[in-house]
Motif scaffolding. Structure first.
Motif, PDB file in Angstrom:
ATOM      1  N   GLY A   1       0.810  -1.219   0.000  1.00 56.47           N
ATOM      2  CA  GLY A   1       0.000   0.000   0.000  1.00 56.47           C
ATOM      3  C   GLY A   1       0.839   1.263   0.000  1.00 56.47           C
ATOM      4  O   GLY A   1       0.425   2.288   0.535  1.00 56.47           O
ATOM      5  N   GLN A   2       2.016   1.188  -0.601  1.00 53.57           N
ATOM      6  CA  GLN A   2       2.879   2.371  -0.706  1.00 53.57           C
ATOM      7  C   GLN A   2       2.140   3.496  -1.425  1.00 53.57           C
ATOM      8  O   GLN A   2       1.496   3.266  -2.441  1.00 53.57           O
ATOM      9  N   GLU A   3       2.212   4.727  -0.891  1.00 49.74           N
ATOM     10  CA  GLU A   3       1.440   5.843  -1.453  1.00 49.74           C
ATOM     11  C   GLU A   3       2.250   6.773  -2.342  1.00 49.74           C
ATOM     12  O   GLU A   3       1.699   7.433  -3.210  1.00 49.74           O
ATOM     13  N   THR A   4       3.533   6.905  -2.077  1.00 50.75           N
ATOM     14  CA  THR A   4       4.330   7.866  -2.834  1.00 50.75           C
ATOM     15  C   THR A   4       5.590   7.202  -3.376  1.00 50.75           C
ATOM     16  O   THR A   4       6.142   6.298  -2.747  1.00 50.75           O
ATOM     17  N   ALA A   5       6.046   7.697  -4.533  1.00 53.53           N
ATOM     18  CA  ALA A   5       7.309   7.197  -5.080  1.00 53.53           C
ATOM     19  C   ALA A   5       8.462   7.747  -4.243  1.00 53.53           C
ATOM     20  O   ALA A   5       9.464   7.090  -4.034  1.00 53.53           O
ATOM     21  N   HIS A   6       8.288   8.972  -3.749  1.00 55.64           N
ATOM     22  CA  HIS A   6       9.296   9.589  -2.889  1.00 55.64           C
ATOM     23  C   HIS A   6       9.356   8.815  -1.566  1.00 55.64           C
ATOM     24  O   HIS A   6       8.332   8.378  -1.074  1.00 55.64           O
ATOM     25  N   PRO A   7      10.560   8.650  -0.973  1.00 55.64           N
ATOM     26  CA  PRO A   7      10.621   7.904   0.296  1.00 55.64           C
ATOM     27  C   PRO A   7       9.889   8.617   1.443  1.00 55.64           C
ATOM     28  O   PRO A   7      10.311   9.673   1.878  1.00 55.64           O
ATOM     29  N   THR A   8       8.801   8.030   1.876  1.00 59.22           N
ATOM     30  CA  THR A   8       8.016   8.612   2.974  1.00 59.22           C
ATOM     31  C   THR A   8       7.544   7.535   3.942  1.00 59.22           C
ATOM     32  O   THR A   8       7.424   6.362   3.587  1.00 59.22           O
ATOM     33  N   SER A   9       7.278   7.965   5.167  1.00 56.53           N
ATOM     34  CA  SER A   9       6.581   7.152   6.165  1.00 56.53           C
ATOM     35  C   SER A   9       5.331   7.920   6.557  1.00 56.53           C
ATOM     36  O   SER A   9       5.165   9.078   6.173  1.00 56.53           O
ATOM     37  N   LEU A  10       4.458   7.290   7.321  1.00 57.82           N
ATOM     38  CA  LEU A  10       3.213   7.937   7.732  1.00 57.82           C
ATOM     39  C   LEU A  10       3.132   8.016   9.247  1.00 57.82           C
ATOM     40  O   LEU A  10       3.616   7.134   9.948  1.00 57.82           O
ATOM     41  N   LEU A  11       2.527   9.088   9.701  1.00 60.76           N
ATOM     42  CA  LEU A  11       2.359   9.270  11.132  1.00 60.76           C
ATOM     43  C   LEU A  11       0.898   9.621  11.387  1.00 60.76           C
ATOM     44  O   LEU A  11       0.361  10.513  10.736  1.00 60.76           O
ATOM     45  N   THR A  12       0.262   8.918  12.310  1.00 61.46           N
ATOM     46  CA  THR A  12      -1.109   9.274  12.663  1.00 61.46           C
ATOM     47  C   THR A  12      -1.220   9.447  14.172  1.00 61.46           C
ATOM     48  O   THR A  12      -0.559   8.734  14.930  1.00 61.46           O
ATOM     49  N   ALA A  13      -2.030  10.404  14.579  1.00 66.34           N
ATOM     50  CA  ALA A  13      -2.373  10.551  15.993  1.00 66.34           C
ATOM     51  C   ALA A  13      -3.863  10.272  16.074  1.00 66.34           C
ATOM     52  O   ALA A  13      -4.637  10.831  15.293  1.00 66.34           O
ATOM     53  N   THR A  14      -4.263   9.364  16.972  1.00 66.74           N
ATOM     54  CA  THR A  14      -5.658   8.935  17.010  1.00 66.74           C
ATOM     55  C   THR A  14      -6.265   9.093  18.403  1.00 66.74           C
ATOM     56  O   THR A  14      -5.544   9.126  19.406  1.00 66.74           O
ATOM     57  N   THR A  15      -7.581   9.154  18.445  1.00 72.11           N
ATOM     58  CA  THR A  15      -8.299   9.310  19.717  1.00 72.11           C
ATOM     59  C   THR A  15      -8.569   7.953  20.359  1.00 72.11           C
ATOM     60  O   THR A  15      -9.349   7.838  21.287  1.00 72.11           O
ATOM     61  N   PHE A  16      -7.919   6.919  19.828  1.00 73.75           N
ATOM     62  CA  PHE A  16      -8.030   5.570  20.388  1.00 73.75           C
ATOM     63  C   PHE A  16      -6.670   4.898  20.252  1.00 73.75           C
ATOM     64  O   PHE A  16      -5.826   5.354  19.474  1.00 73.75           O
ATOM     65  N   VAL A  17      -6.477   3.810  21.011  1.00 73.07           N
ATOM     66  CA  VAL A  17      -5.237   3.037  20.891  1.00 73.07           C
ATOM     67  C   VAL A  17      -5.515   1.899  19.916  1.00 73.07           C
ATOM     68  O   VAL A  17      -6.475   1.152  20.106  1.00 73.07           O
ATOM     69  N   PRO A  18      -4.712   1.772  18.853  1.00 64.69           N
ATOM     70  CA  PRO A  18      -4.971   0.687  17.893  1.00 64.69           C
ATOM     71  C   PRO A  18      -4.971  -0.685  18.576  1.00 64.69           C
ATOM     72  O   PRO A  18      -4.263  -0.902  19.554  1.00 64.69           O
ATOM     73  N   ARG A  19      -5.760  -1.600  18.021  1.00 68.65           N
ATOM     74  CA  ARG A  19      -6.035  -2.877  18.676  1.00 68.65           C
ATOM     75  C   ARG A  19      -4.777  -3.693  18.988  1.00 68.65           C
ATOM     76  O   ARG A  19      -4.630  -4.229  20.070  1.00 68.65           O
ATOM     77  N   ARG A  20      -3.895  -3.798  18.020  1.00 70.60           N
ATOM     78  CA  ARG A  20      -2.695  -4.620  18.223  1.00 70.60           C
ATOM     79  C   ARG A  20      -1.862  -4.079  19.402  1.00 70.60           C
ATOM     80  O   ARG A  20      -1.353  -4.836  20.223  1.00 70.60           O
ATOM     81  N   VAL A  21      -1.769  -2.753  19.482  1.00 73.37           N
ATOM     82  CA  VAL A  21      -1.007  -2.131  20.562  1.00 73.37           C
ATOM     83  C   VAL A  21      -1.718  -2.378  21.896  1.00 73.37           C
ATOM     84  O   VAL A  21      -1.082  -2.675  22.910  1.00 73.37           O
ATOM     85  N   LEU A  22      -3.044  -2.287  21.861  1.00 69.62           N
ATOM     86  CA  LEU A  22      -3.829  -2.526  23.074  1.00 69.62           C
ATOM     87  C   LEU A  22      -3.592  -3.945  23.600  1.00 69.62           C
ATOM     88  O   LEU A  22      -3.404  -4.163  24.788  1.00 69.62           O
ATOM     89  N   TYR A  23      -3.562  -4.920  22.690  1.00 68.55           N
ATOM     90  CA  TYR A  23      -3.261  -6.306  23.079  1.00 68.55           C
ATOM     91  C   TYR A  23      -1.912  -6.380  23.769  1.00 68.55           C
ATOM     92  O   TYR A  23      -1.756  -7.004  24.813  1.00 68.55           O
ATOM     93  N   GLU A  24      -0.917  -5.746  23.135  1.00 70.17           N
ATOM     94  CA  GLU A  24       0.442  -5.792  23.682  1.00 70.17           C
ATOM     95  C   GLU A  24       0.496  -5.126  25.049  1.00 70.17           C
ATOM     96  O   GLU A  24       1.123  -5.632  25.977  1.00 70.17           O
ATOM     97  N   LEU A  25      -0.175  -3.973  25.177  1.00 70.85           N
ATOM     98  CA  LEU A  25      -0.150  -3.239  26.448  1.00 70.85           C
ATOM     99  C   LEU A  25      -0.781  -4.063  27.566  1.00 70.85           C
ATOM    100  O   LEU A  25      -0.258  -4.146  28.669  1.00 70.85           O
ATOM    101  N   ARG A  26      -1.912  -4.697  27.250  1.00 69.63           N
ATOM    102  CA  ARG A  26      -2.596  -5.495  28.275  1.00 69.63           C
ATOM    103  C   ARG A  26      -1.757  -6.705  28.675  1.00 69.63           C
ATOM    104  O   ARG A  26      -1.651  -7.029  29.854  1.00 69.63           O
ATOM    105  N   SER A  27      -1.158  -7.361  27.684  1.00 72.79           N
ATOM    106  CA  SER A  27      -0.341  -8.540  27.983  1.00 72.79           C
ATOM    107  C   SER A  27       0.894  -8.158  28.789  1.00 72.79           C
ATOM    108  O   SER A  27       1.264  -8.846  29.733  1.00 72.79           O
ATOM    109  N   ALA A  28       1.519  -7.041  28.412  1.00 73.89           N
ATOM    110  CA  ALA A  28       2.725  -6.597  29.118  1.00 73.89           C
ATOM    111  C   ALA A  28       2.379  -6.239  30.566  1.00 73.89           C
ATOM    112  O   ALA A  28       3.125  -6.565  31.492  1.00 73.89           O
ATOM    113  N   ARG A  29       1.216  -5.620  30.740  1.00 72.97           N
ATOM    114  CA  ARG A  29       0.789  -5.256  32.103  1.00 72.97           C
ATOM    115  C   ARG A  29       0.517  -6.512  32.926  1.00 72.97           C
ATOM    116  O   ARG A  29       0.910  -6.618  34.084  1.00 72.97           O
TER     117      ARG A  29
END
Ligand SMILES: [Zn+2]
Ligand SMILES: [Zn+2]
Ligand SMILES: [Zn+2]
Length: 329
Positions: A143-171
């Motif tokens: 799903g690359q969007e640009t030919a120029h070398p770029t990365s994407l950054l998002t700030a969200t009002t929720f914690v993405p699911r995979r991260v939430l799983y990791e956080l709960r397991s680590a806790r």
């Protein structure tokens, strides 16, 4: 665009009819230093070699998330939804159109990593945002969007699911053992040395024991730290070392696969002091930031079609061996 919550898995989905979405990749390239129609610059890192800049963050020309307003969390019967409030930025990794992270000088990669640290810290000052994600999609199947070398950054009002799983397991692991699960993994992996791809005094790259996809590789700091941005911006930052290890690791991955996803998992925003986050009292001790690289192998696509259980037809032991053997520069 709006956010809807799956009432069963509790994961948020961004959805809406968006038929008009067009490619924002223009010819000539708008992300090159003197490109026409350049998107609004948010932050720019000074040059390391006489160029105009080394890495910079720009507003995504086709943002999925909008920065203005309140999420307006509301119910629709038993369902939950909210406005797609957030930040959506493109991180231009390098002023040179044809120079990807694995080809750039370590000094350039270091500037890119430092910029990510700054952007995460800056976006976390906004109490509306619970999480900031940095990711890179390389190759069309990724799903690359640009030919120029770029990365994407998002700030969200929720914690993405995979991260939430990791956080709960680590806790949970921490509450039983009073130890960080990631620190324990690093110690055991370094001792066994079968899934380690490369280690430096302060970082390690390894194939996780239960890799989800062939050649999955994680890059982690050996010393405990929950927040990437604290390591990146702290005194005596070891980003130079990380830059070189990242370059090497991507070179190794690309010796095997033409496409990959890369995602940074850092601790969530603790400025957001809601009841929801109350259970992260031990966050500083229990979570450990890391960078995940997930190669996409067309001929092994079976591992992706079988979504209910991950099936990886290459063992992480074999993967680590092959990745170690790949030549790096
Ligand atoms: Zn360009
Ligand atoms: Zn740790
Ligand atoms: Zn992770």
């Amino acid at each position: 665009m709006e956010l809807r919550k799956d009432p069963i898995t509790r994961s948020w989905v961004i959805t809406g009819d968006d038929a008009d979405r067009v490619s924002h990749d223009t010819i000539p390239c708008r992300y090159c230093p003197d490109g026409q129609n350049a998107p609004q610059v948010i932050s720019s890192m000074p040059s390391v070699d006489g160029g105009p800049w080394s890495a910079r963050a720009v507003v995504h020309p086709e943002p999925l998330y909008r920065i203005e307003g309140d999420p307006q969390r509301r119910g629709e019967g038993l369902y939950d939804k909210m406005r797609a409030v957030g930040a959506h930025e493109l991180i231009v990794e390098n002023p040179r159109h044809g120079e990807q992270l694995w080809q750039a000088t370590p000094a350039h990669v270091e500037q890119f990593l430092s910029l990510i640290g700054q952007r995460i810290q800056d976006l976390k000052r906004d109490k509306r945002f619970k999480y900031v994600t940095l990711f890179k999609n390389y190759g069309l199947p990724a799903g690359q969007e640009t030919a120029h070398p770029t990365s994407l950054l998002t700030a969200t009002t929720f914690v993405p699911r995979r991260v939430l799983y990791e956080l709960r397991s680590a806790r949970d692991y921490y509450s039983q053992k009073e130890r960080c699960v990631f620190c324990d993994i690093i110690a055991q992996e370094l001792q066994q040395a079968v899934r380690v791809v490369e280690s430096t005094p302060d970082f390690v790259a390894l194939c996780p024991y239960a890799s989800r996809v062939p050649y999955e590789t994680w890059l982690m700091p050996r010393e405990h730290q929950a927040y990437f941005e604290r390591d990146a911006l702290g005194k005596g930052s070891k980003l130079g070392q990380m830059a070189l290890l990242l370059k090497h690791t991507l070179q190794r991955v690309l010796a095997i696969s033409e496409n990959f996803h890369m995602v940074l998992h850092t601790a969530p925003n603790t400025e957001h002091k809601g009841d929801v986050l109350d259970y992260w009292r031990t966050l500083d001790e229990d979570f450990h930031w890391h960078l995940e690289i997930l190669p996409i192998l067309a001929q092994k696509s079976k591992s992706y079609s079988f979504k209910e259980t991950y099936f990886s037809p290459v063992s992480p032991e074999t993967a680590a061996k092959k990745l170690r053997e790949a030549s790096v520069s």
